[in-house]
Every structure is written in structure tokens, then in C-alpha cells.
Design a protein around this motif. Sequence first.
Motif, mmCIF file in Angstrom:
data_model
loop_
_atom_site.group_PDB
_atom_site.id
_atom_site.type_symbol
_atom_site.label_atom_id
_atom_site.label_comp_id
_atom_site.label_asym_id
_atom_site.label_seq_id
_atom_site.Cartn_x
_atom_site.Cartn_y
_atom_site.Cartn_z
ATOM 1 N N ALA A 131 0.878 -1.183 0.000
ATOM 2 C CA ALA A 131 0.000 0.000 0.000
ATOM 3 C C ALA A 131 0.914 1.232 0.000
ATOM 4 O O ALA A 131 1.738 1.354 -0.881
ATOM 5 C CB ALA A 131 -0.966 -0.039 1.158
ATOM 6 N N GLU A 132 0.821 2.105 0.977
ATOM 7 C CA GLU A 132 1.673 3.306 1.011
ATOM 8 C C GLU A 132 2.851 3.169 1.971
ATOM 9 O O GLU A 132 3.645 4.085 2.127
ATOM 10 C CB GLU A 132 0.836 4.540 1.391
ATOM 11 C CG GLU A 132 -0.151 4.945 0.312
ATOM 12 C CD GLU A 132 0.533 5.237 -1.025
ATOM 13 O OE1 GLU A 132 1.519 6.003 -1.050
ATOM 14 O OE2 GLU A 132 0.081 4.700 -2.050
ATOM 15 N N LYS A 133 2.980 2.036 2.650
ATOM 16 C CA LYS A 133 4.029 1.842 3.649
ATOM 17 C C LYS A 133 5.302 1.307 2.995
ATOM 18 O O LYS A 133 5.276 0.287 2.316
ATOM 19 C CB LYS A 133 3.538 0.873 4.727
ATOM 20 C CG LYS A 133 4.521 0.660 5.851
ATOM 21 C CD LYS A 133 3.895 -0.200 6.935
ATOM 22 C CE LYS A 133 4.873 -0.573 8.007
ATOM 23 N NZ LYS A 133 5.428 0.489 8.752
ATOM 24 N N THR A 134 6.421 2.001 3.217
ATOM 25 C CA THR A 134 7.713 1.565 2.684
ATOM 26 C C THR A 134 8.328 0.548 3.645
ATOM 27 O O THR A 134 8.567 0.845 4.814
ATOM 28 C CB THR A 134 8.669 2.763 2.501
ATOM 29 O OG1 THR A 134 8.064 3.683 1.590
ATOM 30 C CG2 THR A 134 10.007 2.319 1.943
ATOM 31 N N LEU A 135 8.559 -0.669 3.125
ATOM 32 C CA LEU A 135 9.117 -1.753 3.937
ATOM 33 C C LEU A 135 10.614 -1.931 3.734
ATOM 34 O O LEU A 135 11.297 -2.497 4.584
ATOM 35 C CB LEU A 135 8.428 -3.070 3.577
ATOM 36 C CG LEU A 135 6.912 -3.107 3.740
ATOM 37 C CD1 LEU A 135 6.360 -4.396 3.184
ATOM 38 C CD2 LEU A 135 6.544 -2.927 5.194
ATOM 39 N N LEU A 136 11.108 -1.447 2.608
ATOM 40 C CA LEU A 136 12.508 -1.657 2.243
ATOM 41 C C LEU A 136 12.859 -0.651 1.164
ATOM 42 O O LEU A 136 12.000 -0.266 0.376
ATOM 43 C CB LEU A 136 12.646 -3.087 1.712
ATOM 44 C CG LEU A 136 13.989 -3.607 1.233
ATOM 45 C CD1 LEU A 136 14.034 -5.111 1.430
ATOM 46 C CD2 LEU A 136 14.267 -3.268 -0.194
ATOM 47 N N ASN A 174 8.524 -4.487 10.478
ATOM 48 C CA ASN A 174 8.070 -4.368 11.871
ATOM 49 C C ASN A 174 8.770 -3.235 12.627
ATOM 50 O O ASN A 174 9.174 -3.395 13.774
ATOM 51 C CB ASN A 174 8.254 -5.698 12.616
ATOM 52 C CG ASN A 174 7.433 -6.788 11.985
ATOM 53 O OD1 ASN A 174 6.323 -6.549 11.524
ATOM 54 N ND2 ASN A 174 7.985 -7.980 11.936
ATOM 55 N N GLU A 175 8.950 -2.106 11.933
ATOM 56 C CA GLU A 175 9.532 -0.893 12.539
ATOM 57 C C GLU A 175 10.946 -1.118 13.065
ATOM 58 O O GLU A 175 11.401 -0.415 13.949
ATOM 59 C CB GLU A 175 8.633 -0.356 13.659
ATOM 60 C CG GLU A 175 7.180 -0.147 13.258
ATOM 61 C CD GLU A 175 6.989 0.769 12.051
ATOM 62 O OE1 GLU A 175 7.712 1.773 11.923
ATOM 63 O OE2 GLU A 175 6.110 0.476 11.221
ATOM 64 N N MET A 185 14.716 -15.114 9.117
ATOM 65 C CA MET A 185 14.268 -13.730 8.980
ATOM 66 C C MET A 185 12.769 -13.680 8.700
ATOM 67 O O MET A 185 12.258 -14.460 7.890
ATOM 68 C CB MET A 185 15.030 -13.061 7.825
ATOM 69 C CG MET A 185 14.625 -11.633 7.534
ATOM 70 S SD MET A 185 15.434 -10.984 6.048
ATOM 71 C CE MET A 185 17.093 -10.746 6.633
ATOM 72 N N GLU A 186 12.108 -12.768 9.383
ATOM 73 C CA GLU A 186 10.710 -12.535 9.055
ATOM 74 C C GLU A 186 10.672 -11.869 7.682
ATOM 75 O O GLU A 186 11.563 -11.094 7.353
ATOM 76 C CB GLU A 186 10.089 -11.605 10.101
ATOM 77 C CG GLU A 186 8.600 -11.592 10.058
ATOM 78 C CD GLU A 186 8.002 -10.902 11.272
ATOM 79 O OE1 GLU A 186 6.840 -10.500 11.163
ATOM 80 O OE2 GLU A 186 8.695 -10.770 12.285
ATOM 81 N N ASN A 187 9.728 -12.192 6.871
ATOM 82 C CA ASN A 187 9.606 -11.649 5.510
ATOM 83 C C ASN A 187 10.731 -12.113 4.579
ATOM 84 O O ASN A 187 11.102 -11.413 3.646
ATOM 85 C CB ASN A 187 9.569 -10.112 5.530
ATOM 86 C CG ASN A 187 8.369 -9.583 6.265
ATOM 87 O OD1 ASN A 187 7.247 -9.938 5.951
ATOM 88 N ND2 ASN A 187 8.600 -8.749 7.267
ATOM 89 N N LYS A 188 11.266 -13.312 4.817
ATOM 90 C CA LYS A 188 12.392 -13.773 3.995
ATOM 91 C C LYS A 188 12.025 -13.919 2.526
ATOM 92 O O LYS A 188 12.829 -13.614 1.650
ATOM 93 C CB LYS A 188 13.001 -15.056 4.537
ATOM 94 C CG LYS A 188 12.174 -16.297 4.293
ATOM 95 C CD LYS A 188 12.878 -17.541 4.763
ATOM 96 C CE LYS A 188 11.940 -18.709 4.627
ATOM 97 N NZ LYS A 188 12.433 -19.892 5.263
ATOM 98 N N GLU A 189 10.802 -14.374 2.230
ATOM 99 C CA GLU A 189 10.392 -14.529 0.833
ATOM 100 C C GLU A 189 10.374 -13.181 0.126
ATOM 101 O O GLU A 189 10.814 -13.059 -1.016
ATOM 102 C CB GLU A 189 9.014 -15.198 0.736
ATOM 103 C CG GLU A 189 8.972 -16.624 1.217
ATOM 104 C CD GLU A 189 8.726 -16.772 2.717
ATOM 105 O OE1 GLU A 189 8.610 -15.729 3.413
ATOM 106 O OE2 GLU A 189 8.666 -17.912 3.194
#
Length: 164
Positions: free
Chosen positions: A63-68, A84-85, A139-143
Amino acid sequence: MGQYKANSTNSKSFSLTIENTKIGELNYTKWYSFKAEIQLADNSNYQLEPKGFWDSKIELKKAEKTLLEFKMGWKGILITTNFNESKKKYLLKLKGLLSNRFILIDAEENEILTVDTDFKWSKLNFDYTIETSTELDNMENKELMLLTILHCINYYLTIIVAAT
């Protein structure tokens, strides 16, 4: 340690698998575009969007949140995750000057991933073999990270080819 395969039939769509089980896809909107979409096996979608002068930075968004985000640096591609901040920094670089192997190192310079690139002349594109460390496997979100790494390598190869 996991061993993943990424294959493409058309240079616009890459499928990531482990033991013949599909993990997700990286899909480009058009050839030589830095804009792409990641779709995971659970059907969640993420966008990779270029930002800045000459698309110098790429952001991974849900959505609008930058994760990386990642950008080209002198030593390789600088990756900053914000899952996760919790911000973490990584560097993706070639193993050697004339190598076809990329490595990902963390802030403590531990090698947490290797990617072997294999150019397929018959398809005029790359296939990838990715080996992960226990650290990356946990790692969380490894995929999501693995599919973004594929985009980083495609970005790097496109920039290098354009510069020559």
C-alpha cells in the motif's frame, strides 16, 4: 540453509521456488523498467517503485508503507529494511570483480546469502540459484527479501550494461 531457484521465461517475470514449491513471483511492468510487483504464494502484493533522480533509489511498498529501500553505492547495492519498525542495513555485492556470484552481507559483515547467476543464451535472460544462511532462513519476511534481492540484481545488471 535453503536453496532457492529463480527462473524466467521472458525477462519480465521471475518465479521463485524451493524444492519445486512456488514461493512467489517478481513481475516487471515492461522490459528495462525498474517498476515491478511482487506477489507471494499467499496472494499478497507489493510494489517496487523507483524514486529520485535517474531512478537512483527503489522502494518496496505494501500500500503506502515503505518496507525496504535500496540504492546503488560504491561498494554495491545498499539495502535498508524496515520490517516491523526495525531498521536493518545490508550490502549486496559481487563476490569478485569478474564473478557471476553475488553475496549479501549484514551490518556485522556476515555473509547471509549467495546468488549464482546463470545466463541462458537460448532465452536471453538469467536464471538464479540462491543459497541462504540460517540467519536469512529465520528472517521474518524472507520470501519478500529474496524476491527483492532478485530485483536488486536485475537493477545492478541493467545499470552495469547501460554504463558500458
